[in-house]
Design a protein around this motif. Structure first.
Motif, PDB file in Angstrom:
ATOM      1  N   ALA A  73     -10.121 -18.577  -9.377  1.00  0.00           N
ATOM      2  CA  ALA A  73     -10.132 -17.457 -10.699  1.00  0.00           C
ATOM      3  C   ALA A  73     -11.030 -16.615 -10.801  1.00  0.00           C
ATOM      4  O   ALA A  73     -12.138 -16.837 -10.779  1.00  0.00           O
ATOM      5  N   ASN A  74     -10.597 -15.268 -11.124  1.00  0.00           N
ATOM      6  CA  ASN A  74     -11.828 -14.033 -11.455  1.00  0.00           C
ATOM      7  C   ASN A  74     -12.201 -14.334 -12.592  1.00  0.00           C
ATOM      8  O   ASN A  74     -12.051 -15.083 -13.895  1.00  0.00           O
ATOM      9  N   LYS A  75     -12.982 -13.556 -13.777  1.00  0.00           N
ATOM     10  CA  LYS A  75     -13.588 -13.316 -14.378  1.00  0.00           C
ATOM     11  C   LYS A  75     -12.855 -13.179 -15.878  1.00  0.00           C
ATOM     12  O   LYS A  75     -12.705 -14.043 -16.679  1.00  0.00           O
ATOM     13  N   THR A  76     -11.192 -12.922 -14.935  1.00  0.00           N
ATOM     14  CA  THR A  76      -9.658 -12.867 -16.361  1.00  0.00           C
ATOM     15  C   THR A  76      -9.694 -14.080 -15.861  1.00  0.00           C
ATOM     16  O   THR A  76      -8.297 -14.591 -17.162  1.00  0.00           O
ATOM     17  N   GLY A  77      -9.929 -15.114 -15.368  1.00  0.00           N
ATOM     18  CA  GLY A  77      -9.271 -16.148 -14.785  1.00  0.00           C
ATOM     19  C   GLY A  77      -8.113 -16.226 -14.244  1.00  0.00           C
ATOM     20  O   GLY A  77      -7.162 -17.872 -14.252  1.00  0.00           O
ATOM     21  N   SER A  78      -7.255 -15.000 -14.173  1.00  0.00           N
ATOM     22  CA  SER A  78      -6.688 -15.261 -13.085  1.00  0.00           C
ATOM     23  C   SER A  78      -6.756 -15.512 -11.500  1.00  0.00           C
ATOM     24  O   SER A  78      -8.147 -14.981 -11.073  1.00  0.00           O
ATOM     25  N   VAL A  79      -5.656 -15.530 -10.448  1.00  0.00           N
ATOM     26  CA  VAL A  79      -5.921 -16.199  -9.304  1.00  0.00           C
ATOM     27  C   VAL A  79      -5.218 -14.598  -7.834  1.00  0.00           C
ATOM     28  O   VAL A  79      -4.703 -14.513  -8.832  1.00  0.00           O
ATOM     29  N   SER A  80      -6.119 -13.599  -7.664  1.00  0.00           N
ATOM     30  CA  SER A  80      -5.738 -13.213  -7.002  1.00  0.00           C
ATOM     31  C   SER A  80      -5.240 -13.586  -5.739  1.00  0.00           C
ATOM     32  O   SER A  80      -5.915 -14.354  -4.708  1.00  0.00           O
ATOM     33  N   ILE A  81      -4.052 -13.752  -5.439  1.00  0.00           N
ATOM     34  CA  ILE A  81      -2.778 -13.783  -4.238  1.00  0.00           C
ATOM     35  C   ILE A  81      -2.344 -12.489  -3.445  1.00  0.00           C
ATOM     36  O   ILE A  81      -2.563 -11.311  -3.622  1.00  0.00           O
ATOM     37  N   SER A  82      -3.590 -12.448  -2.201  1.00  0.00           N
ATOM     38  CA  SER A  82      -2.699 -11.775  -1.178  1.00  0.00           C
ATOM     39  C   SER A  82      -1.678 -11.165  -1.294  1.00  0.00           C
ATOM     40  O   SER A  82      -0.387 -12.305  -0.853  1.00  0.00           O
ATOM     41  N   PRO A  83      -0.781 -10.168  -0.865  1.00  0.00           N
ATOM     42  CA  PRO A  83       0.790  -9.822  -0.492  1.00  0.00           C
ATOM     43  C   PRO A  83       0.783 -10.536   1.042  1.00  0.00           C
ATOM     44  O   PRO A  83       2.259 -11.297   0.738  1.00  0.00           O
ATOM     45  N   ASP A 101       1.024  -1.449  -0.341  1.00  0.00           N
ATOM     46  CA  ASP A 101      -0.055   0.059   0.039  1.00  0.00           C
ATOM     47  C   ASP A 101       1.294   0.964   0.144  1.00  0.00           C
ATOM     48  O   ASP A 101       0.294   1.923  -0.669  1.00  0.00           O
ATOM     49  N   ASP A 102       1.713   1.102   0.837  1.00  0.00           N
ATOM     50  CA  ASP A 102       3.062   1.780   0.605  1.00  0.00           C
ATOM     51  C   ASP A 102       3.132   2.450  -0.668  1.00  0.00           C
ATOM     52  O   ASP A 102       4.029   4.005  -0.879  1.00  0.00           O
ATOM     53  N   ASP A 103       3.618   1.371  -1.653  1.00  0.00           N
ATOM     54  CA  ASP A 103       4.156   1.616  -3.058  1.00  0.00           C
ATOM     55  C   ASP A 103       3.642   2.448  -3.559  1.00  0.00           C
ATOM     56  O   ASP A 103       3.807   2.780  -4.842  1.00  0.00           O
ATOM     57  N   GLY A 104       2.321   2.574  -3.176  1.00  0.00           N
ATOM     58  CA  GLY A 104       0.572   3.105  -4.559  1.00  0.00           C
ATOM     59  C   GLY A 104      -0.220   2.211  -5.556  1.00  0.00           C
ATOM     60  O   GLY A 104      -0.141   1.825  -6.768  1.00  0.00           O
ATOM     61  N   ASN A 105       0.483   0.791  -4.482  1.00  0.00           N
ATOM     62  CA  ASN A 105       0.741  -0.663  -6.168  1.00  0.00           C
ATOM     63  C   ASN A 105      -0.638  -1.151  -4.957  1.00  0.00           C
ATOM     64  O   ASN A 105      -0.968  -2.116  -4.718  1.00  0.00           O
ATOM     65  N   ASP A 106      -1.998  -0.826  -5.430  1.00  0.00           N
ATOM     66  CA  ASP A 106      -3.349  -1.799  -5.101  1.00  0.00           C
ATOM     67  C   ASP A 106      -4.079  -2.286  -5.956  1.00  0.00           C
ATOM     68  O   ASP A 106      -5.034  -2.663  -6.774  1.00  0.00           O
ATOM     69  N   THR A 107      -2.971  -2.574  -6.708  1.00  0.00           N
ATOM     70  CA  THR A 107      -3.597  -4.452  -7.698  1.00  0.00           C
ATOM     71  C   THR A 107      -3.917  -4.892  -6.671  1.00  0.00           C
ATOM     72  O   THR A 107      -5.569  -5.791  -7.565  1.00  0.00           O
ATOM     73  N   TYR A 108      -4.009  -5.805  -6.127  1.00  0.00           N
ATOM     74  CA  TYR A 108      -4.158  -6.866  -4.733  1.00  0.00           C
ATOM     75  C   TYR A 108      -6.084  -5.878  -4.824  1.00  0.00           C
ATOM     76  O   TYR A 108      -7.224  -7.060  -5.248  1.00  0.00           O
ATOM     77  N   ASN A 109      -5.865  -5.201  -4.647  1.00  0.00           N
ATOM     78  CA  ASN A 109      -7.720  -4.499  -4.488  1.00  0.00           C
ATOM     79  C   ASN A 109      -8.095  -4.453  -5.230  1.00  0.00           C
ATOM     80  O   ASN A 109      -9.327  -4.876  -5.408  1.00  0.00           O
ATOM     81  N   ASN A 110      -7.853  -4.102  -6.575  1.00  0.00           N
ATOM     82  CA  ASN A 110      -8.657  -4.026  -7.284  1.00  0.00           C
ATOM     83  C   ASN A 110      -8.904  -5.150  -7.865  1.00  0.00           C
ATOM     84  O   ASN A 110      -9.872  -5.749  -8.794  1.00  0.00           O
ATOM     85  N   LYS A 111      -7.860  -6.433  -8.022  1.00  0.00           N
ATOM     86  CA  LYS A 111      -8.577  -7.256  -8.482  1.00  0.00           C
ATOM     87  C   LYS A 111      -9.252  -7.635  -8.383  1.00  0.00           C
ATOM     88  O   LYS A 111     -10.327  -9.217  -8.307  1.00  0.00           O
TER      89      LYS A 111
END
Length: 109
Positions: free
Chosen positions: A47-57, A26-36
């Motif tokens: 898997a989400n709609k795009t087929g990728s699996v979201s893994i938390s940091p 979060d400090d790096d401004g990288n919110d890709t996990y939260n967005n996915k």
């Protein structure tokens, strides 16, 4: 046995790194996990709609730490045994007092 293990400064440092993994991202401004996570509205590991699996940091940090520190992996397995998540195949004499990070402990296999 847990209190004894947690006296190890190295173990506490590893746990702290895992705990702060999401804060670091979060400090790096990288919110890709939260967005996915919000896009697919899926449960963890699915898997989400795009087929990728979201893994938390934190999950990623835990997996990396277990891979790079075999004694930490044994500690996590011991915690899971204690919590009843894992079960031992063969019962062995009680060696829990030796400590997982102290070179003793139970054989998880």
């Amino acid at each position: 046995w847990l209190r004894k293990e947690l006296q190890d400064g190295g173990l506490r440092q590893l746990i702290s790194r895992i705990d702060t993994a999401s804060d670091d991202d979060d400090d790096d401004g990288n919110d890709t996990y939260n967005n996915k996570r919000n896009q697919g509205n899926t449960r963890r590991g699915e898997a989400n709609k795009t087929g990728s699996v979201s893994i938390s940091p934190r999950e990623l940090a835990l997996a990396r730490t277990k891979h790079s520190h075999s004694k930490f992996a044994l500690f996590v397995d011991q915690i899971m045994l204690t919590a009843g998540i894992l079960h031992q195949e063969h019962s062995q004499p009680d060696a829990a007092n030796d400590g997982v990070l102290g070179g003793g402990g139970r054989d998880i296999s």
